[in-house]
Design a protein around this motif. Structure first.
Motif, PDB file in Angstrom:
ATOM      1  N   GLU A   1       0.629  -6.766  15.869  1.00  0.00           N
ATOM      2  CA  GLU A   1      -0.395  -6.905  16.573  1.00  0.00           C
ATOM      3  C   GLU A   1      -1.854  -7.394  16.322  1.00  0.00           C
ATOM      4  O   GLU A   1      -2.623  -8.240  17.055  1.00  0.00           O
ATOM      5  N   ASP A   2      -2.212  -6.335  14.912  1.00  0.00           N
ATOM      6  CA  ASP A   2      -3.606  -7.099  14.839  1.00  0.00           C
ATOM      7  C   ASP A   2      -3.196  -6.955  13.176  1.00  0.00           C
ATOM      8  O   ASP A   2      -2.164  -7.031  12.703  1.00  0.00           O
ATOM      9  N   SER A   3      -4.695  -7.632  12.555  1.00  0.00           N
ATOM     10  CA  SER A   3      -4.291  -7.519  11.073  1.00  0.00           C
ATOM     11  C   SER A   3      -4.025  -6.401  10.199  1.00  0.00           C
ATOM     12  O   SER A   3      -4.748  -5.602  10.259  1.00  0.00           O
ATOM     13  N   ILE A   4      -3.218  -6.568   8.423  1.00  0.00           N
ATOM     14  CA  ILE A   4      -3.358  -5.705   7.754  1.00  0.00           C
ATOM     15  C   ILE A   4      -4.622  -5.081   6.911  1.00  0.00           C
ATOM     16  O   ILE A   4      -4.175  -6.175   6.474  1.00  0.00           O
ATOM     17  N   ILE A   5      -5.089  -4.222   7.102  1.00  0.00           N
ATOM     18  CA  ILE A   5      -6.491  -4.439   6.041  1.00  0.00           C
ATOM     19  C   ILE A   5      -6.213  -2.816   5.028  1.00  0.00           C
ATOM     20  O   ILE A   5      -5.712  -1.699   5.770  1.00  0.00           O
TER      21      ILE A   5
ATOM     22  N   GLY B   1      -1.820   5.741   5.591  1.00  0.00           N
ATOM     23  CA  GLY B   1      -0.412   5.192   6.007  1.00  0.00           C
ATOM     24  C   GLY B   1      -0.504   4.208   4.443  1.00  0.00           C
ATOM     25  O   GLY B   1      -2.450   4.080   4.336  1.00  0.00           O
ATOM     26  N   LEU B   2       0.227   3.312   3.573  1.00  0.00           N
ATOM     27  CA  LEU B   2       0.053   2.904   2.269  1.00  0.00           C
ATOM     28  C   LEU B   2       0.709   1.342   2.731  1.00  0.00           C
ATOM     29  O   LEU B   2       1.650   1.328   3.865  1.00  0.00           O
ATOM     30  N   LEU B   3       0.258   0.205   2.415  1.00  0.00           N
ATOM     31  CA  LEU B   3       1.428  -0.856   2.262  1.00  0.00           C
ATOM     32  C   LEU B   3       1.768  -1.064   0.964  1.00  0.00           C
ATOM     33  O   LEU B   3       1.557  -1.128  -0.200  1.00  0.00           O
ATOM     34  N   LYS B   4       3.277  -1.400   0.926  1.00  0.00           N
ATOM     35  CA  LYS B   4       4.253  -1.552   0.113  1.00  0.00           C
ATOM     36  C   LYS B   4       4.448  -2.584  -0.121  1.00  0.00           C
ATOM     37  O   LYS B   4       4.342  -3.671   0.053  1.00  0.00           O
ATOM     38  N   LEU B   5       4.279  -3.520  -1.224  1.00  0.00           N
ATOM     39  CA  LEU B   5       4.555  -5.365  -1.859  1.00  0.00           C
ATOM     40  C   LEU B   5       5.572  -5.311  -2.713  1.00  0.00           C
ATOM     41  O   LEU B   5       5.263  -4.432  -3.809  1.00  0.00           O
TER      42      LEU B   5
ATOM     43  N   LEU C   1      20.139 -10.320 -13.656  1.00  0.00           N
ATOM     44  CA  LEU C   1      20.121  -9.370 -12.340  1.00  0.00           C
ATOM     45  C   LEU C   1      18.545 -10.135 -11.751  1.00  0.00           C
ATOM     46  O   LEU C   1      18.685  -9.073 -10.503  1.00  0.00           O
ATOM     47  N   GLY C   2      17.766 -10.372 -12.110  1.00  0.00           N
ATOM     48  CA  GLY C   2      16.437 -10.830 -11.312  1.00  0.00           C
ATOM     49  C   GLY C   2      16.006  -9.327 -11.291  1.00  0.00           C
ATOM     50  O   GLY C   2      16.500  -8.133 -11.828  1.00  0.00           O
ATOM     51  N   SER C   3      14.621  -9.271 -11.311  1.00  0.00           N
ATOM     52  CA  SER C   3      13.652  -8.752 -11.125  1.00  0.00           C
ATOM     53  C   SER C   3      12.541  -7.995  -9.727  1.00  0.00           C
ATOM     54  O   SER C   3      12.926  -9.300  -9.537  1.00  0.00           O
ATOM     55  N   THR C   4      13.016  -7.020  -9.988  1.00  0.00           N
ATOM     56  CA  THR C   4      11.658  -6.273  -8.388  1.00  0.00           C
ATOM     57  C   THR C   4      10.994  -5.923  -9.298  1.00  0.00           C
ATOM     58  O   THR C   4      11.072  -4.436  -9.316  1.00  0.00           O
ATOM     59  N   VAL C   5       9.490  -5.545  -8.575  1.00  0.00           N
ATOM     60  CA  VAL C   5       8.199  -4.822  -8.906  1.00  0.00           C
ATOM     61  C   VAL C   5       7.601  -4.451  -8.188  1.00  0.00           C
ATOM     62  O   VAL C   5       7.215  -5.609  -7.019  1.00  0.00           O
ATOM     63  N   THR C   6       7.319  -3.836  -7.444  1.00  0.00           N
ATOM     64  CA  THR C   6       6.204  -2.499  -6.133  1.00  0.00           C
ATOM     65  C   THR C   6       5.251  -2.490  -6.687  1.00  0.00           C
ATOM     66  O   THR C   6       5.499  -1.885  -7.352  1.00  0.00           O
ATOM     67  N   PHE C   7       4.241  -2.539  -5.153  1.00  0.00           N
ATOM     68  CA  PHE C   7       3.088  -1.589  -6.176  1.00  0.00           C
ATOM     69  C   PHE C   7       2.538  -1.079  -4.761  1.00  0.00           C
ATOM     70  O   PHE C   7       3.007  -1.797  -2.851  1.00  0.00           O
ATOM     71  N   THR C   8       2.345   0.296  -4.229  1.00  0.00           N
ATOM     72  CA  THR C   8       1.535   0.571  -3.382  1.00  0.00           C
ATOM     73  C   THR C   8      -0.034   0.741  -3.366  1.00  0.00           C
ATOM     74  O   THR C   8      -0.995   0.076  -4.119  1.00  0.00           O
TER      75      THR C   8
ATOM     76  N   PHE D   1      -6.210   0.810   5.038  1.00  0.00           N
ATOM     77  CA  PHE D   1      -7.705   1.113   5.867  1.00  0.00           C
ATOM     78  C   PHE D   1      -7.645   1.228   7.233  1.00  0.00           C
ATOM     79  O   PHE D   1      -8.317   2.222   7.403  1.00  0.00           O
ATOM     80  N   GLN D   2      -6.937   1.111   8.199  1.00  0.00           N
ATOM     81  CA  GLN D   2      -6.701   1.138   9.074  1.00  0.00           C
ATOM     82  C   GLN D   2      -4.977   0.646   8.729  1.00  0.00           C
ATOM     83  O   GLN D   2      -4.762  -0.230   8.959  1.00  0.00           O
ATOM     84  N   GLU D   3      -4.678   1.288  10.133  1.00  0.00           N
ATOM     85  CA  GLU D   3      -2.860   1.105  10.096  1.00  0.00           C
ATOM     86  C   GLU D   3      -2.935   0.265  11.495  1.00  0.00           C
ATOM     87  O   GLU D   3      -3.334   0.376  12.291  1.00  0.00           O
ATOM     88  N   PRO D   4      -2.129  -0.799  11.146  1.00  0.00           N
ATOM     89  CA  PRO D   4      -1.762  -2.056  12.358  1.00  0.00           C
ATOM     90  C   PRO D   4      -0.423  -1.599  13.270  1.00  0.00           C
ATOM     91  O   PRO D   4      -0.004  -0.440  13.143  1.00  0.00           O
ATOM     92  N   VAL D   5      -1.320  -1.910  14.651  1.00  0.00           N
ATOM     93  CA  VAL D   5       0.046  -1.595  15.362  1.00  0.00           C
ATOM     94  C   VAL D   5       0.967  -2.433  15.768  1.00  0.00           C
ATOM     95  O   VAL D   5       1.247  -3.578  15.207  1.00  0.00           O
TER      96      VAL D   5
END
Length: 596
Positions: free
Chosen positions: A446-450, A498-502, A564-571, A575-579
C-alpha cells in the motif's frame, strides 16, 4: 624409617670412577665383572653396592646419594616375592639417580643362609637408558597411587616392571614423531608405537580443533580394528568421557563392554601444546575376568602415556603450523598469479576504450568527416568510450579502497521503485539492441518500499548485476524480483524490522557448478577465454558483494550449470516495513471491477 632413607647407599669407600660401598661382599661383587651389582635385604637396605663408573653419575659425595626405584612399593613387593618363592627373575626397572630417571635391566636371585632361609637378594644389571627427570616421578600423585597399587595383586606381576619400562621404545616414538611434519604420519606412528609398547587391545588417536563439538578419528592400532574407521567423527555430547579428558587435561579412565562381552578398561589422554588441546589418545586394555577389582592401569603407565601425549601435542602443533604456512604460501602464490592475469586483462580493457576515443577524435581533427551529422556521431562514440573507460577506472579504484579497508558509505532511506526505474532507463538501449525482455516484479504494497542504504552504491550494484546478465544472455531476458522478508536485522548498531531481497535472474549461458566458487574471489575470473570473448575486468561481482556487505546484506549466486541461466540475490535492510496488500483485498478489488 622412610623409604628414601631405606634406599640410601651404605657408607663405604668411593674410588672413582667406580662407586663401591659396603663392607660385606665387596670383593665378591667386584669378581662378578658386571656393570652394576648389589646385595639387598627385603626391606630395601643395601648391604653391598658396586656400580662401575657410577661415581661420575652423582653430583655430590656418595654418602648423600640415594639409589631408589621410582615405584618403591612395587619394587619391594617384587623383591619379597622372589625371596618367598626362591625363584630368580629378570626385570626392567626405573631408578632415581641424582635428578634423572634411568632404566636398568636387572637379574635378581635370592641368597640363602646356611640355615636355608633367604633374607637378601643378589642383583646384577646394567643401565639401559635415561628417560626424564625426577620431577614427575616424585609427585605426590605417583606416591599415593603406588601405595594403592600393590604389585603382588597383579596376575602378570612377574613381567609388570618389564611391561611398563619401555624407555627405548618410547624414545624411539618421540624421535620419529619429531622427525616429520606430516600430520598423518605423526598420528599413525603414535597409535602404532604406543599401542605396541603398552600391549593394548586398541589404540586410537583423535584430532580436535579448539571449541569444536566433535573429534575425528585419524589413526588406530591395529589398523584393521573392527570399530569405527579412520575419519569417523564422535560428538562430545554423546561421549562425556572425551569431553572430560579435554576439560580436565588429566588421564580419564572408563570401563566399557565390547561386542565380544569382554570388559575393557579405556584410558583417554588429551594431547596439547601451550595449554591448547589438539587431540586425544585412547588406549583400551582387556580387564581380567578373575578379579575385576584389580587396577588395569598402573600410575607409572599413566605418567608415561601423559608424557608422550605432551610430546605428541607439540609435534601436532608444529605440523599444523607447517601445514597452515604451506597453505598460506600456496594461496599467496595463487593470488599473485591472479593479480598478474588481472593486470594483463585490465590493461587490455583500458586500452580498448582509450583507442576508440583517440581514433574517433583523430578522425574529427583530420577533417575525415563528411558532414556535421557524421562528426556528431563520432563525438558520441568517443563519449561512450570515455564513459566506459571511466567505469573501468572506478571499478579499479573501488576494489583498491575495499582491499585497503577504506570504503566508507553514508546510509540513508532509498525508494526502491525510483532506484529500479533508474536502472531500467540505463539499460533500456542495451536490452533493445539484443532484443531481450526486461521485467521488474514488485510485491503488492500500500505504500512505497524504502530501504536503508546508499543510493549511488545500490545503483552501481544493480547496474553491475543487470549488465552482467545482459552481457551473457543471447536470448530470453532478465527479470528483477523484489521480496519482503520479515526478520529483524541489525545494521551499524541500528535494528530494522525486515529485509528486502532483490533477485536478478537471466536466461543466459550460466556457470558450471565447479566454477561458481571463483565468482566472488578478488582478481579471479571463471574463464579467461570467456572474459576475452565478452570483455570486462571480472570485478563486478566482487565489488557488488563487498558493497552489499558494507550495507549489512548478503549476496548469493545460483546456477544449475552451463546453458541454464544464472540468478544473483542480495539483501538490504528495510528502513520501514511496508503494509502488504493481502490476497483478499485483491479479490475484493477484482469483484468491484467485474460488477462495474
Amino acid at each position: 624409617m622412610t623409604l628414601t632413607q631405606t634406599f640410601h647407599l651404605p657408607p663405604g669407600v668411593l674410588t672413582p670412577p667406580d662407586l663401591e660401598v659396603g663392607d660385606e661382599g665387596k670383593l665378591f661383587l667386584r669378581s662378578l665383572g658386571v656393570e652394576l651389582s648389589y646385595i639387598q635385604e627385603r626391606t630395601g637396605r643395601y648391604r653391598s653396592f658396586l656400580w662401575r663408573n657410577g661415581a661420575n653419575q652423582f653430583p655430590t659425595g656418595h654418602q648423600d646419594q640415594v639409589f631408589e626405584p621410582v615405584d618403591t612399593v612395587a619394587y619391594l613387593s617384587h623383591i619379597c616375592r622372589i625371596l618367598d618363592n626362591r625363584t630368580p627373575e629378570s626385570i626392567n626397572c626405573f631408578f632415581k639417580v641424582g635428578s634423572d630417571i634411568r632404566t636398568f635391566e636387572l637379574s635378581i636371585a635370592p641368597l640363602s643362609t646356611p640355615s636355608g632361609e633367604s633374607d637378601c637378594v643378589l642383583v646384577l644389571g646394567r643401565q639401559a637408558g635415561t628417560i626424564g627427570t625426577t620431577q614427575s616421578a616424585t609427585s605426590s600423585s605417583l606416591q599415593s597411587a603406588s601405595l594403592e597399587f600393590p604389585l603382588t595383586n597383579r596376575p602378570d606381576s612377574s613381567s609388570f616392571l618389564t611391561q611398563v619400562s619401555y624407555p627405548k621404545l618410547l624414545t624411539q616414538i618421540s624421535r620419529q614423531i619429531r622427525q616429520t611434519l606430516d600430520l598423518d604420519i605423526i598420528w599413525q606412528q603414535t597409535a602404532q608405537g604406543l599401542g605396541a609398547a603398552m600391549k593394548v587391545a586398541q589404540c586410537s588417536v583423535y584430532s580436535y580443533e579448539g571449541h569444536q563439538p566433535q573429534v575425528r578419528r585419524v589413526a588406530q592400532f591395529p589398523q584393521d580394528s573392527p570399530s569405527l574407521g579412520i575419519g569417523a567423527e564422535a560428538l562430545l555430547q554423546d561421549f562425556p568421557e572425551l569431553q572430560q579428558a579435554i576439560t580436565t587435561l588429566e588421564p580419564t579412565l572408563v570401563d566399557r563392554p565390547v561386542e565380544s562381552q569382554v570388559n575393557r578398561s579405556q584410558v583417554l589422554v588429551a594431547t596439547r601444546h601451550q595449554g591448547q588441546v589438539n587431540g586425544i589418545i585412547s588406549l583400551e586394555r582387556e580387564r581380567p575376568e578373575a578379579d575385576s577389582s584389580i587396577p588395569v592401569w598402573h600410575p607409572t603407565e599413566l605418567e608415561i602415556i601423559t608424557e608422550l601425549a605432551d610430546q605428541v601435542g607439540t609435534a601436532i602443533a608444529h605440523a599444523t603450523l607447517y601445514r597452515e604456512l604451506e597453505i598460506a604460501r600456496q594461496e599467496a602464490e595463487e593470488v599473485s598469479r591472479l593479480k598478474s592475469d588481472f593486470l594483463a586483462n585490465t590493461s587490455h580493457e583500458l586500452r580498448t576504450p582509450l583507442n576508440g576515443m583517440m581514433g574517433f577524435l583523430k578522425l574529427i581533427l583530420d577533417g575525415m568527416t563528411d558532414d556535421s551529422e557524421e562528426q556528431m556521431e563520432f563525438i558520441e562514440e568517443a563519449y561512450r568510450s570515455a564513459v566506459h573507460l571511466l567505469s573501468i577506472i572506478n571499478d579499479i579504484l573501488d576494489i583498491a579502497k575495499i582491499e585497503a579497508g577504506k570504503m566508507h558509505l553514508d546510509l540513508e532511506p532509498v525508494n526502491i521503485k525510483e532506484l529500479l526505474t533508474h536502472v531500467e532507463e540505463f539499460v533500456q538501449a542495451q536490452i533493445q539492441q539484443k532484443q531481450l525482455y526486461f521485467q521488474v516484479q514488485m510485491p503488492d504494497t500500500e505504500d512505497s518500499i524504502i530501504v536503508y542504504g546508499n543510493y549511488q552504491r545500490l545503483l552501481q550494484i544493480l547496474l553491475n548485476l543487470v549488465g552482467n546478465a545482459i552481457k551473457f544472455t543471447h536470448e530470453g531476458g532478465i527479470t528483477i524480483t523484489a521480496e519482503i522478508i520479515s526478520r529483524p536485522v541489525v545494521v551499524h548498531d541500528r535494528e530494522f524490522s525486515g529485509l528486502l531481497k532483490l533477485k536478478v535472474a537471466d536466461t543466459g549461458i550460466g556457470v558450471s557448478l565447479e566454477q561458481q566458487d571463483k565468482l566472488f574471489q578478488t582478481f579471479s575470473q571463471v574463464d579467461g577465454s570467456r572474459t576475452r570473448q565478452y570483455g570486462g575486468t571480472g570485478l563486478g561481482l566482487v565489488i557488488s558483494q563487498k558493497l552489499v556487505e558494507a550495507m549489512g546484506g548478503e549476496v548469493h549466486f545460483y546456477s544449475m550449470g552451463e546453458g541454464l541461466g544464472s540468478t544473483v540475490t542480495f539483501t538490504i535492510a528495510l528502513f520501514q516495513e511496508p503494509v502488504m496488500i493481502s490476497l483478499d483485498e485483491n479479490l475484493d478489488s477484482l469483484d468491484l471491477l467485474v460488477e462495474s
